[in-house]
Design an enzyme around this catalytic site. Sequence first.
Site, PDB file in Angstrom:
ATOM      1  N   CYS A 172      13.097  42.375  57.430  1.00 53.01           N
ATOM      2  CA  CYS A 172      12.382  42.212  56.150  1.00 53.01           C
ATOM      3  C   CYS A 172      13.224  41.336  55.225  1.00 53.01           C
ATOM      4  O   CYS A 172      12.718  40.450  54.542  1.00 53.01           O
ATOM      5  CB  CYS A 172      12.151  43.561  55.469  1.00 53.01           C
ATOM      6  SG  CYS A 172      11.107  44.704  56.379  1.00 53.01           S
TER       7      CYS A 172
ATOM      8  N   CYS B 199      13.395  47.249  56.944  1.00 54.13           N
ATOM      9  CA  CYS B 199      14.198  46.815  58.081  1.00 54.13           C
ATOM     10  C   CYS B 199      14.974  45.557  57.725  1.00 54.13           C
ATOM     11  O   CYS B 199      14.675  44.885  56.737  1.00 54.13           O
ATOM     12  CB  CYS B 199      13.347  46.579  59.328  1.00 54.13           C
ATOM     13  SG  CYS B 199      12.348  45.093  59.248  1.00 54.13           S
TER      14      CYS B 199
ATOM     15  N   ASP C  99      47.335  40.998  33.369  1.00 55.01           N
ATOM     16  CA  ASP C  99      46.509  41.541  32.290  1.00 55.01           C
ATOM     17  C   ASP C  99      46.298  40.589  31.122  1.00 55.01           C
ATOM     18  O   ASP C  99      45.523  40.877  30.218  1.00 55.01           O
ATOM     19  CB  ASP C  99      47.143  42.833  31.748  1.00 55.01           C
ATOM     20  CG  ASP C  99      48.401  42.556  30.931  1.00 55.01           C
ATOM     21  OD1 ASP C  99      49.136  41.612  31.296  1.00 55.01           O
ATOM     22  OD2 ASP C  99      48.642  43.268  29.946  1.00 55.01           O
TER      23      ASP C  99
ATOM     24  N   ASP D 273      52.450  40.310  37.487  1.00 57.15           N
ATOM     25  CA  ASP D 273      52.936  39.812  36.200  1.00 57.15           C
ATOM     26  C   ASP D 273      53.834  40.915  35.631  1.00 57.15           C
ATOM     27  O   ASP D 273      53.625  42.101  35.914  1.00 57.15           O
ATOM     28  CB  ASP D 273      51.744  39.554  35.271  1.00 57.15           C
ATOM     29  CG  ASP D 273      52.177  39.296  33.848  1.00 57.15           C
ATOM     30  OD1 ASP D 273      52.985  38.375  33.653  1.00 57.15           O
ATOM     31  OD2 ASP D 273      51.727  40.021  32.944  1.00 57.15           O
TER      32      ASP D 273
ATOM     33  N   ASP E 227      47.352  34.970  32.522  1.00 58.17           N
ATOM     34  CA  ASP E 227      47.273  35.347  33.937  1.00 58.17           C
ATOM     35  C   ASP E 227      45.955  34.913  34.584  1.00 58.17           C
ATOM     36  O   ASP E 227      45.827  34.955  35.808  1.00 58.17           O
ATOM     37  CB  ASP E 227      47.414  36.871  34.100  1.00 58.17           C
ATOM     38  CG  ASP E 227      48.775  37.376  33.658  1.00 58.17           C
ATOM     39  OD1 ASP E 227      49.763  36.661  33.885  1.00 58.17           O
ATOM     40  OD2 ASP E 227      48.844  38.478  33.090  1.00 58.17           O
TER      41      ASP E 227
END
Length: 762
Positions: free
Chosen positions: A15, A12, A651, A453, A655
Amino acid sequence: MKKTFPIIGMHCASCKALIEDVVSDLAGVTSVGVNYATEKMTIEYDPQKVDISALKKSVASAGSYELVDNSYEETVKQESHEMTLDGDMRVKRYVMLKNTIFWLGIGSIPFAFIMIWMTTGMFLGLMMPEEVFGSLFFFHLMQFLIATPILFIGGKEIFQSAVSALKVKASNMDTLIALGTGMAWIYSTIVTFFPNTFAGVSGGTEVYFEAAVFIIFFIMLGRLLEMRAKGKASEAIKALLHLQAKEATVIRNKKEIIIPIDEVVVGDIIIIKPGQKLPVDGIVSIGSTSIDESMVTGESLPVEKNIGDAVIGATINTSGSFQYRATKVGADTLLSQIIQMVEDAQATEAPIQRLADKVASVFVPSVISIAFVAWIFWLFIAPQFGIISDSSALQFAIYIAITVLIIACPCALGLATPTAVMVGTGMAAARGILIKDAKALEIAHKIDTIVFDKTGTLTLGKPEVQTFEIESKYISLLYSIEKQSHHPLADAVVRHIKSTKFRVKPGMTIDKFKDISGKGVEGVIDGKKVVVGTGRFMKELKVEIPPNFDKLANKLREKAQTVSFIAVGDEVVGLIGIADSIKEDAIDVISKLKSRGIRTVMITGDNQKTAEVIGKHLGIDEVFAEVLPGEKAEKIRELQLNGQIVAMVGDGINDAPALATADIGIAMGTGTDVAIATGDIVLVKGTLEKVVESIDVSQKTLLVIKQNLFWAFGYNIIGIPVAAGILFPFFGILLSPIIASIAMAFSSVSVVGNSLRLRYLR
């Protein structure tokens, strides 16, 4: 140290809160978070002050919970991706629970007959139970003898958990169930052995043994169904775990041998035949083929592979035989990293869950208070207003208090968000989209500005020389200095010179070499200063660009070529025009984003004119050109200051700061490790279409989360007052404790079931 441990035995949302409270009290623990859906605890702690045994003891003290030391699990993940230790324990627990429910069901059969008998007997003229058993005492005694072992043996873990919580002065869902069923059993036992105690009460000879039995049965059945549904929610991880090949054929000592995958080492030459799975990541060394990478990239079409191309472990060779050199093994392979990323994401908590967690943390004490107030009302106040008679007050009070305790369910609140996150991140991973945390999943659908980019993101990242204006006597200088740089434009120049018949003077030494990010390179060769870079860089160095070169450069920029000038000493001696092809799906993706009301921005270090030509061709809304790598993050901040929720798609290493600054950093999986590590979302294949898919996954997941929370809150807001008897004075309607237990058990299952719908959404 930050580590994640599986927790066995949670059932639950309270818990979760209980374990967090107990563990956070340990000296040396910095932070702790428990995910109820994944049943895992993520903890930051000082290993000098807290060891595994102390953590285990602390978790166990909170109730019937067990912390799994997953050092074994991690070893398994790194080697063969077989079933993990906590997975084995969960299977065991599932089987045990299934057996318990079977015997509970058998034990409940007599009570089912009794209920049918009592309900239909009076209409059909059947003998009443007390007539069959000789007296009411023996009828009740029979129920007592059957119900007691069912309650205290079948429901043993419920009572143990409630007692454990009480020991640490806390409460959980089991506290409510133990109070409700315990109250029903105590009252019924008193009526059985001391029948005169409630002789003056209307219905004072009634017992609630059947209610206690059915409550335990339906609650345990609900837990079994919930466990099964949660298992389905984590099927994405299981599917990834089973993708891995078990063996590899390698060449060692000039012989082909078959070895287990965990014995493959970096540098091994691996032989792959048609239809086989690739065991680890590597680079093709002999042959060519087509490979189905859909299991890790989400792309359905096979990919052509030739010598020098990278291949991914767990993908399937669809055509020719080939050999490749292993470059990443064990935990370093892409599949292992994907599994780890998805697991980490599923262990995180979305911001939208905080309200549900706050409610769950005070839920159980609040429900106990409501049950007590309802008891007082029906026992003392309701008779005063003539709602019920004095003689039936006690029966009403007990009946309603039990029902309130049983119907309340914080579990649905605790499962609302994490189950949807589990399914959503798993579904995304199957499509080649790695969402690193629940926060990113939640925010992605709110994005109103996406910054791209240019090089390697909107373009293929493989620039080619289009224009080459330089005297042959300077080519050796150009080649030597460009070879020192790792910039894609420099690589393009080196490739171009190699592919032509230009003679290059070998062994030229370079002094004072500098690679200035976003500008160019400079150095001294044979006593001559050589500079290759942008027009802006030339101006900074006070090198004048001749009118003929300046005019040519402007023409090339209008053709979307990036221009670099070559200077020897203080004189510009040449010019290079380089162009990078735009990705096939770029225009379509930009169009789709704009149709959704998302503003698109391109950011590049390229010349303004060149950048604008490319931006116009793509349909980009705004272009930031001549931006140095260090300035990209500043541009992102400017957009954020205008109140925009910004995603950055990139990438490269340069960046990374911008990816970290943006509200959501989306890294192309074909890029650098630094960019991938910094991004909140990683697109494994690096296709732009996945940017749109990421937003779709976020939107659909958030919709399901809101539906779940609406149901979870709504269920409790409506269910608890109805259980407390709010409808009785107006319509004479009372909710049965048995119906309440069924409703409580299935409230959690319905939330998990709704989350599972995400697997089928397109």
